[in-house]
Design a protein around this motif. Sequence first.
Motif, PDB file in Angstrom:
ATOM      1  N   ALA A  83      33.593  56.715 -28.723  1.00 58.03           N
ATOM      2  CA  ALA A  83      33.612  57.552 -27.533  1.00 58.03           C
ATOM      3  C   ALA A  83      34.332  58.864 -27.807  1.00 58.03           C
ATOM      4  N   SER A  84      35.381  58.842 -28.615  1.00 57.71           N
ATOM      5  CA  SER A  84      36.141  60.059 -28.848  1.00 57.71           C
ATOM      6  C   SER A  84      35.418  61.002 -29.803  1.00 57.71           C
ATOM      7  N   THR A  85      34.565  60.491 -30.689  1.00 60.52           N
ATOM      8  CA  THR A  85      33.860  61.386 -31.605  1.00 60.52           C
ATOM      9  C   THR A  85      32.530  61.858 -31.035  1.00 60.52           C
ATOM     10  N   ALA A  86      31.924  61.106 -30.144  1.00 59.41           N
ATOM     11  CA  ALA A  86      30.622  61.498 -29.605  1.00 59.41           C
ATOM     12  C   ALA A  86      30.768  62.632 -28.591  1.00 59.41           C
ATOM     13  N   ARG A  87      31.782  62.628 -27.793  1.00 60.67           N
ATOM     14  CA  ARG A  87      31.942  63.624 -26.733  1.00 60.67           C
ATOM     15  C   ARG A  87      32.153  65.036 -27.272  1.00 60.67           C
ATOM     16  N   PRO A  88      33.086  65.293 -28.187  1.00 62.20           N
ATOM     17  CA  PRO A  88      33.268  66.663 -28.672  1.00 62.20           C
ATOM     18  C   PRO A  88      32.039  67.199 -29.399  1.00 62.20           C
ATOM     19  N   ARG A  89      31.304  66.361 -30.116  1.00 65.92           N
ATOM     20  CA  ARG A  89      30.116  66.846 -30.821  1.00 65.92           C
ATOM     21  C   ARG A  89      29.057  67.291 -29.821  1.00 65.92           C
ATOM     22  N   ARG A  90      28.882  66.520 -28.741  1.00 71.10           N
ATOM     23  CA  ARG A  90      27.903  66.913 -27.729  1.00 71.10           C
ATOM     24  C   ARG A  90      28.349  68.198 -27.044  1.00 71.10           C
ATOM     25  N   ASP A  91      29.637  68.336 -26.793  1.00 75.73           N
ATOM     26  CA  ASP A  91      30.156  69.568 -26.212  1.00 75.73           C
ATOM     27  C   ASP A  91      29.950  70.740 -27.157  1.00 75.73           C
ATOM     28  N   ALA A  92      30.142  70.509 -28.452  1.00 70.21           N
ATOM     29  CA  ALA A  92      29.966  71.572 -29.431  1.00 70.21           C
ATOM     30  C   ALA A  92      28.505  71.996 -29.510  1.00 70.21           C
ATOM     31  N   ASP A  93      27.579  71.046 -29.397  1.00 71.58           N
ATOM     32  CA  ASP A  93      26.160  71.397 -29.395  1.00 71.58           C
ATOM     33  C   ASP A  93      25.818  72.244 -28.179  1.00 71.58           C
ATOM     34  N   GLY A  94      26.385  71.901 -27.043  1.00 69.86           N
ATOM     35  CA  GLY A  94      26.168  72.691 -25.829  1.00 69.86           C
ATOM     36  C   GLY A  94      26.759  74.081 -25.945  1.00 69.86           C
ATOM     37  N   MET A  95      27.905  74.179 -26.607  1.00 72.71           N
ATOM     38  CA  MET A  95      28.514  75.492 -26.812  1.00 72.71           C
ATOM     39  C   MET A  95      27.660  76.363 -27.719  1.00 72.71           C
ATOM     40  N   ALA A  96      27.049  75.763 -28.730  1.00 66.99           N
ATOM     41  CA  ALA A  96      26.188  76.524 -29.634  1.00 66.99           C
ATOM     42  C   ALA A  96      24.980  77.081 -28.893  1.00 66.99           C
ATOM     43  N   VAL A  97      24.365  76.266 -28.056  1.00 70.38           N
ATOM     44  CA  VAL A  97      23.207  76.725 -27.283  1.00 70.38           C
ATOM     45  C   VAL A  97      23.635  77.779 -26.269  1.00 70.38           C
ATOM     46  N   ALA A  98      24.768  77.564 -25.622  1.00 70.77           N
ATOM     47  CA  ALA A  98      25.247  78.534 -24.638  1.00 70.77           C
ATOM     48  C   ALA A  98      25.577  79.875 -25.293  1.00 70.77           C
ATOM     49  N   SER A  99      26.148  79.854 -26.489  1.00 70.65           N
ATOM     50  CA  SER A  99      26.457  81.116 -27.163  1.00 70.65           C
ATOM     51  C   SER A  99      25.178  81.866 -27.511  1.00 70.65           C
ATOM     52  N   PHE A 100      24.143  81.139 -27.935  1.00 68.28           N
ATOM     53  CA  PHE A 100      22.857  81.781 -28.227  1.00 68.28           C
ATOM     54  C   PHE A 100      22.264  82.417 -26.973  1.00 68.28           C
ATOM     55  N   VAL A 101      22.262  81.677 -25.877  1.00 67.93           N
ATOM     56  CA  VAL A 101      21.673  82.188 -24.630  1.00 67.93           C
ATOM     57  C   VAL A 101      22.474  83.373 -24.100  1.00 67.93           C
ATOM     58  N   LEU A 102      23.794  83.277 -24.116  1.00 71.06           N
ATOM     59  CA  LEU A 102      24.621  84.384 -23.630  1.00 71.06           C
ATOM     60  C   LEU A 102      24.463  85.621 -24.499  1.00 71.06           C
ATOM     61  N   GLY A 103      24.358  85.435 -25.804  1.00 74.67           N
ATOM     62  CA  GLY A 103      24.154  86.577 -26.687  1.00 74.67           C
ATOM     63  C   GLY A 103      22.810  87.230 -26.454  1.00 74.67           C
ATOM     64  N   LEU A 126      32.267  81.236 -27.867  1.00 74.16           N
ATOM     65  CA  LEU A 126      31.605  79.936 -27.834  1.00 74.16           C
ATOM     66  C   LEU A 126      31.025  79.565 -29.190  1.00 74.16           C
ATOM     67  N   ALA A 127      30.500  80.544 -29.918  1.00 78.41           N
ATOM     68  CA  ALA A 127      29.941  80.259 -31.242  1.00 78.41           C
ATOM     69  C   ALA A 127      31.033  79.819 -32.211  1.00 78.41           C
ATOM     70  N   VAL A 128      32.167  80.487 -32.178  1.00 79.86           N
ATOM     71  CA  VAL A 128      33.279  80.110 -33.065  1.00 79.86           C
ATOM     72  C   VAL A 128      33.796  78.722 -32.708  1.00 79.86           C
ATOM     73  N   LEU A 129      33.935  78.438 -31.427  1.00 81.20           N
ATOM     74  CA  LEU A 129      34.395  77.107 -31.009  1.00 81.20           C
ATOM     75  C   LEU A 129      33.415  76.017 -31.428  1.00 81.20           C
ATOM     76  N   ALA A 130      32.133  76.287 -31.273  1.00 79.89           N
ATOM     77  CA  ALA A 130      31.120  75.297 -31.656  1.00 79.89           C
ATOM     78  C   ALA A 130      31.157  75.037 -33.156  1.00 79.89           C
ATOM     79  N   LEU A 131      31.315  76.078 -33.946  1.00 74.02           N
ATOM     80  CA  LEU A 131      31.374  75.895 -35.397  1.00 74.02           C
ATOM     81  C   LEU A 131      32.633  75.146 -35.819  1.00 74.02           C
ATOM     82  N   ARG A 132      33.740  75.418 -35.157  1.00 70.71           N
ATOM     83  CA  ARG A 132      34.987  74.713 -35.489  1.00 70.71           C
ATOM     84  C   ARG A 132      34.945  73.247 -35.104  1.00 70.71           C
ATOM     85  N   ARG A 133      34.216  72.927 -34.047  1.00 72.84           N
ATOM     86  CA  ARG A 133      34.124  71.532 -33.607  1.00 72.84           C
ATOM     87  C   ARG A 133      33.037  70.753 -34.334  1.00 72.84           C
ATOM     88  N   GLY A 134      32.336  71.396 -35.236  1.00 74.77           N
ATOM     89  CA  GLY A 134      31.358  70.691 -36.057  1.00 74.77           C
ATOM     90  C   GLY A 134      30.058  70.412 -35.354  1.00 74.77           C
TER      91      GLY A 134
END
Length: 110
Positions: free
Chosen positions: A28-48, A66-74
């Motif tokens: 549960a602790s590893t699945a949640r941040p990865r899904r959040d990071a994937d959402g951050m990557a998509v959001a950074s693309f759309v916002l850009g 958001l792109a930097v945060l997504a990359l740092r979170r893997g």
Amino acid sequence: MKPAALPRRPAGAGAEADADAAPLRRGASTARPRRDADGMAVASFVLGLVGLLVLNVLLGPMALCLAVLALRRGTRRRGRAFLGLALGAADLALLAVLATADGTVSWHPG
């Protein structure tokens, strides 16, 4: 009067219960941040992408962060995170060009 004693678990039950619960906690602790990071990557693309058209002064830095945060979170969507990073930088470059050319922080056709 004696205080009521807490019920005791058998000696082997505690270790088995803890061993069964541990993978659930780890999963549960590893699945949640990865899904959040994937959402951050998509959001950074759309916002850009949207930032190239409107509100580049606001959306460009948000896309970069958001792109930097997504990359740092893997994130698994590294391509979208890098595109969001590039589009956020393009938003800021467009802002700099507009600010020097027109003296404004927005653009309009014609």
